[in-house]
Design an enzyme around this catalytic site. Structure first.
Site, PDB file in Angstrom:
ATOM      1  N   PHE A 162      -1.068  -4.562   5.868  1.00 53.54           N
ATOM      2  CA  PHE A 162      -1.840  -3.431   5.395  1.00 53.54           C
ATOM      3  C   PHE A 162      -0.987  -2.187   5.157  1.00 53.54           C
ATOM      4  O   PHE A 162      -1.346  -1.350   4.339  1.00 53.54           O
ATOM      5  CB  PHE A 162      -2.958  -3.102   6.398  1.00 53.54           C
TER       6      PHE A 162
ATOM      7  N   HIS B 102      -9.834   9.931 -11.301  1.00 51.16           N
ATOM      8  CA  HIS B 102      -8.775   9.991 -12.303  1.00 51.16           C
ATOM      9  C   HIS B 102      -8.755   8.738 -13.194  1.00 51.16           C
ATOM     10  O   HIS B 102      -9.621   7.874 -13.076  1.00 51.16           O
ATOM     11  CB  HIS B 102      -7.440  10.240 -11.615  1.00 51.16           C
TER      12      HIS B 102
END
Length: 390
Positions: free
Chosen positions: A30, A190
């Site tokens: 991770f 975005h």
């Protein structure tokens, strides 16, 4: 509660992104690793640069990019040196300048493009100026060719805050690639979304290596044995924990890298969809004397659609926002408006010119609505009807 008809931002994820997340979960890694490295390589290739460094946000990208310049012994950027910035941008264009001991020198922007001009920057240069930090606002490239030439003429460093303008081009070259470094955001709203995320691109080897070190505590762990930042000790154990720059911890996570890879494959289509909507937007508002819209320079990636209230609507932004909200249209100010009018300025080392009339007009009469990768013709028609009805 009014139903949202025209949101500011929506997701561009589908099954590919959820599969990318699941692959990371199943892999069990991770923290920053191979997915992030692969995304960096693919992003650099897409932008046409030698290097890309991923961090946890576009804000952090600005900090890392400027810090890399400060710690470059060949650039001679020192505390108190000036960085020219536009008066209209987001907070984290400015904060790294303050945080690194530099001085902000604000310039006004152009009411049509919303970006700072070569003329404004040229007039602001002083013997203390070291950096021009140009912002490509709402997807629209500034005059990057002219600013590059001006920087070269005066021996200045050109850097780009391109966080709102991924995919924009000027003369066939990507915005974000005209200076020493360019920064990008992959926050939810975005052009691509990695949940949170940002990148620095550069062709300069020191900037790249310094950014790699700075994003992770300023250590040498990820640097090659032969590097430009600081010699390694030659002892592998020691080099895992050898600190050479006053860095940060702004690393991204593997999920963000995996998401970036999936999103990057879609980028051409996402930008094409936004440009198709922009053609409709420009057509709908051509000749409308109530609003002034952003004039495209080069090929904008159309982050959003700005409206500068004019004529009978000048001075009536609160009324306009209420009407838009009642119709289910989300809106917000144009980025940070005239940033120098914020209370935080008392904490910043800055030169603010007496006249920022364009930025003031944007601050008082500016707003923008969303753009998306999918068709929004009906939403634009609704927008026109609301504006025409006020």
């Amino acid at each position: 509660m009014t139903t949202i008809q025209f949101p500011l931002a929506t997701s561009s994820w589908d099954a590919a992104e959820y599969a990318a997340l699941q692959n990371v979960i199943e892999g069990g890694r991770f923290t920053m690793g191979p997915e992030v490295r692969a995304f960096e390589e693919e992003f650099a290739a897409a932008m046409g640069t030698r290097h890309a460094v991923m961090v946890n946000s576009g804000s952090s990208a600005n900090l890392i990019a400027l810090a890399a310049a400060v710690y470059n012994p060949e650039l001679n950027v020192n505390p108190g040196d000036e960085v020219i910035v536009p008066a209209v941008s987001w907070a984290t264009t400015y904060y790294p300048v303050q945080q690194l001991g530099l001085r902000l020198r604000f310039v006004d922007v152009d009411l049509d493009t919303l970006n700072m001009s070569v003329e404004a920057v040229s007039a602001a240069i002083t013997p203390a100026t070291k950096v021009i930090l140009v912002v490509n606002l709402l997807g629209n490239p500034a005059d990057l060719i002219g600013l590059r030439a001006l920087a070269d003429e005066h021996g200045l460093i050109l850097m780009e805050d391109n966080c709102e303008s991924l995919g924009a081009t000027l003369d066939g070259r990507h915005a974000g690639t005209f200076g020493l470094s360019g920064t990008y955001s992959s926050f939810f709203s975005h052009h691509i979304s990695t949940m949170e995320g940002g990148l620095v691109t550069t062709d300069d080897e020191f900037t790249y290596q310094a950014a790699v070190s700075l994003r992770a505590h300023g250590w040498t762990r990820e640097l090659p044995d032969e590097n430009l930042v600081h010699p390694k000790s030659g002892e592998p154990f020691d080099d895992l924990f050898r600190f050479v720059l006053p860095g940060y911890n702004v690393r991204p996570v593997e999920m963000s890298g995996a998401l970036g890879r999936a999103q990057l494959q879609k980028l051409p289509g996402l930008i094409a969809g936004r440009r198709q909507n922009a053609a409709l937007f420009v057509d709908r508002f051509a000749g409308n004397d109530k609003v002034r819209i952003q004039r495209e320079n080069g090929q904008s990636s159309w982050f959003g659609f700005s409206l500068l209230l004019d004529g009978v609507l000048a001075g009536r932004r609160a009324e306009v926002v209420r009407a838009l909200s009642a119709a289910g249209i989300e809106s917000r100010p144009i980025v940070g408006g005239n940033f120098t009018r914020n209370p935080v300025m008392k904490h910043l080392n800055a030169h603010v010119p007496d006249d920022l009339s364009a930025a003031d007009k944007i601050h008082d009469d500016g707003l923008f609505v969303g753009n998306h990768h999918y068709p929004i013709e009906s939403e634009l028609d609704l927008l026109v009807s609301v504006i025409d009805g006020i």
